[in-house]
Design an enzyme around this catalytic site. Structure first.
Site, mmCIF file in Angstrom:
data_model
loop_
_atom_site.group_PDB
_atom_site.id
_atom_site.type_symbol
_atom_site.label_atom_id
_atom_site.label_comp_id
_atom_site.label_asym_id
_atom_site.label_seq_id
_atom_site.Cartn_x
_atom_site.Cartn_y
_atom_site.Cartn_z
ATOM 1 N N SER A 52 0.853 -1.183 0.000
ATOM 2 C CA SER A 52 0.000 0.000 0.000
ATOM 3 C C SER A 52 0.885 1.228 0.000
ATOM 4 O O SER A 52 1.868 1.290 0.749
ATOM 5 C CB SER A 52 -0.914 0.000 1.235
ATOM 6 O OG SER A 52 -1.809 1.091 1.201
ATOM 7 N N HIS A 82 2.666 12.162 -1.369
ATOM 8 C CA HIS A 82 2.225 13.547 -1.196
ATOM 9 C C HIS A 82 3.362 14.472 -1.655
ATOM 10 O O HIS A 82 4.292 14.742 -0.894
ATOM 11 C CB HIS A 82 1.899 13.844 0.266
ATOM 12 C CG HIS A 82 0.718 13.110 0.800
ATOM 13 N ND1 HIS A 82 -0.574 13.368 0.361
ATOM 14 C CD2 HIS A 82 0.611 12.129 1.740
ATOM 15 C CE1 HIS A 82 -1.419 12.579 1.014
ATOM 16 N NE2 HIS A 82 -0.733 11.815 1.841
ATOM 17 N N HIS A 132 -2.196 7.411 -4.895
ATOM 18 C CA HIS A 132 -2.384 6.314 -3.954
ATOM 19 C C HIS A 132 -2.510 5.027 -4.744
ATOM 20 O O HIS A 132 -3.066 5.005 -5.855
ATOM 21 C CB HIS A 132 -3.659 6.542 -3.122
ATOM 22 C CG HIS A 132 -4.177 5.295 -2.465
ATOM 23 N ND1 HIS A 132 -5.195 4.535 -3.008
ATOM 24 C CD2 HIS A 132 -3.805 4.673 -1.323
ATOM 25 C CE1 HIS A 132 -5.430 3.504 -2.215
ATOM 26 N NE2 HIS A 132 -4.603 3.555 -1.195
ATOM 27 N N ASN A 155 -2.833 0.477 -3.994
ATOM 28 C CA ASN A 155 -2.843 -0.660 -3.081
ATOM 29 C C ASN A 155 -3.003 -1.926 -3.909
ATOM 30 O O ASN A 155 -3.815 -1.968 -4.834
ATOM 31 C CB ASN A 155 -3.997 -0.540 -2.080
ATOM 32 C CG ASN A 155 -4.080 -1.747 -1.160
ATOM 33 O OD1 ASN A 155 -4.715 -2.748 -1.486
ATOM 34 N ND2 ASN A 155 -3.435 -1.647 -0.013
ATOM 35 N N ARG A 201 -3.295 -6.109 -3.129
ATOM 36 C CA ARG A 201 -3.459 -7.034 -2.012
ATOM 37 C C ARG A 201 -3.966 -8.393 -2.486
ATOM 38 O O ARG A 201 -4.637 -8.507 -3.514
ATOM 39 C CB ARG A 201 -4.422 -6.442 -0.975
ATOM 40 C CG ARG A 201 -5.777 -6.081 -1.547
ATOM 41 C CD ARG A 201 -6.610 -5.230 -0.583
ATOM 42 N NE ARG A 201 -7.897 -4.857 -1.183
ATOM 43 C CZ ARG A 201 -8.085 -3.782 -1.922
ATOM 44 N NH1 ARG A 201 -7.082 -2.956 -2.165
ATOM 45 N NH2 ARG A 201 -9.276 -3.517 -2.430
ATOM 46 N N HIS A 234 -5.454 7.850 -17.029
ATOM 47 C CA HIS A 234 -6.506 6.894 -17.378
ATOM 48 C C HIS A 234 -6.132 6.050 -18.596
ATOM 49 O O HIS A 234 -6.526 4.877 -18.674
ATOM 50 C CB HIS A 234 -7.832 7.627 -17.594
ATOM 51 C CG HIS A 234 -8.516 7.963 -16.310
ATOM 52 N ND1 HIS A 234 -9.322 7.068 -15.637
ATOM 53 C CD2 HIS A 234 -8.477 9.082 -15.547
ATOM 54 C CE1 HIS A 234 -9.763 7.618 -14.527
ATOM 55 N NE2 HIS A 234 -9.270 8.843 -14.439
#
Length: 303
Positions: free
Chosen positions: A92, A96, A106, A108, A110, A145
């Protein structure tokens, strides 16, 4: 388990590559590296960079958790798995930047596997990446995108619009009625086609993060700015804090699973501000962020 070992090998390498890429982008600051055993089994490798000339704060944390019972944050959507033992492996990260024209990012990635005596193991992938600009640039939004779409494309044309829609729906602040940023990709409970197929798709998304983010950071990190832009950045960072503490499932899972609080909350920005009942000046760049960029849209329309 062989599947867990495969994911562990990939995520440990991914953490290293992302840290190296971000250190190169900053040019001076380096990640503090720790290796911590976890109660009940597993380990974590928190890595935090602070006070760089480009990156005010970045955290890229690897965690391998083992537990006797899935936390409530993991079973809220799959109550049939409550009470199962589990392993969870994740990277994760949050970045900034110091410059208000450079967006926060950001990501993540998992993997969960849940087991119970007499039952077949159940495993799934989740993750994605999203972008939170303070000042909007259409060039950046399209690049972000397009890279997300291209990462999904080999595994089905329907995946990008599906994962984008899920990202727009998840990263929103219901109490304010506004998105956190311009979205990206988000998915959970992903096991389509079995482990090998799902792993390949998930890995493609994970490997797309740096190509999606670093060109944007390079374009914006040296743009001149003043106190007005800094004040607006700190105000918008407050929205980021609100989302993480009120709604983010990863934050809740980490705290419920007994992760070190410092590592879980390393995603928060180092400086932030709230101003009472603030509204942007009509026609300003600040108003443009809210009126144009923080509106879910098809950034790739027409190409």
């Amino acid at each position: 388990m062989a599947h867990v070992d495969t994911v562990v090998d990939f995520l440990e390498g991914l953490q290293d590559r992302i840290c190296e890429g971000l250190e190169a982008a900053d040019g001076e600051a380096r990640f503090a590296r720790e290796e911590l055993a976890r109660p009940g089994g597993g380990r974590s490798r928190p890595r935090v960079l602070s006070d760089g000339p480009v990156l005010e704060r970045a955290a890229v944390n690897y965690t391998h958790t083992q537990g006797l019972e899935l936390p409530a944050a993991a079973t809220a959507r799959r109550p049939e798995l409550a009470g199962r033992a589990y392993e969870a492996v994740s990277v994760s990260l949050i970045v900034h930047p110091r410059n208000p024209y450079a967006p926060t990012s950001h990501a993540n990635f998992r993997f969960f596997i849940a087991t119970a005596d007499g039952e077949a193991p159940v495993s799934w992938f989740g993750g994605g990446f999203d972008l939170t600009p303070y000042y909007g640039f259409e060039e950046d939004a399209v690049h972000w995108h397009r890279t997300a779409r291209d990462a999904c494309a080999p595994y089905g044309a329907e995946l990008y619009p599906r994962f984008k829609r899920a990202c727009d729906e998840y990263f929103t602040l219901p109490h304010r009625g506004e998105p956190r940023g311009i979205g990206g990709l988000f998915f959970d409970d992903f096991d389509e086609g079995g482990f090998d197929a799902a792993f390949a798709c998930w890995r493609s998304v994970a490997e797309a993060y740096l190509p999606a983010y670093l060109p944007i950071l390079e374009r914006r990190k040296k743009l001149p700015y003043g106190q007005r832009e800094r004040d607006f950045q700190l105000l918008r960072r407050g929205r980021y804090v609100e989302f993480n503490l009120l709604y983010d499932r990863g934050t809740r899972f980490g705290l419920q699973a007994g992760a070190r609080t410092e590592s879980v909350l390393a995603s928060l920005p180092p400086a932030v501000a709230w101003r009472y009942d603030w509204h942007p000046e009509p026609g300003s760049r600040e108003a443009e962020l809210l009126e144009v960029f923080l509106q879910p849209r098809d950034w790739l329309a027409g190409g």
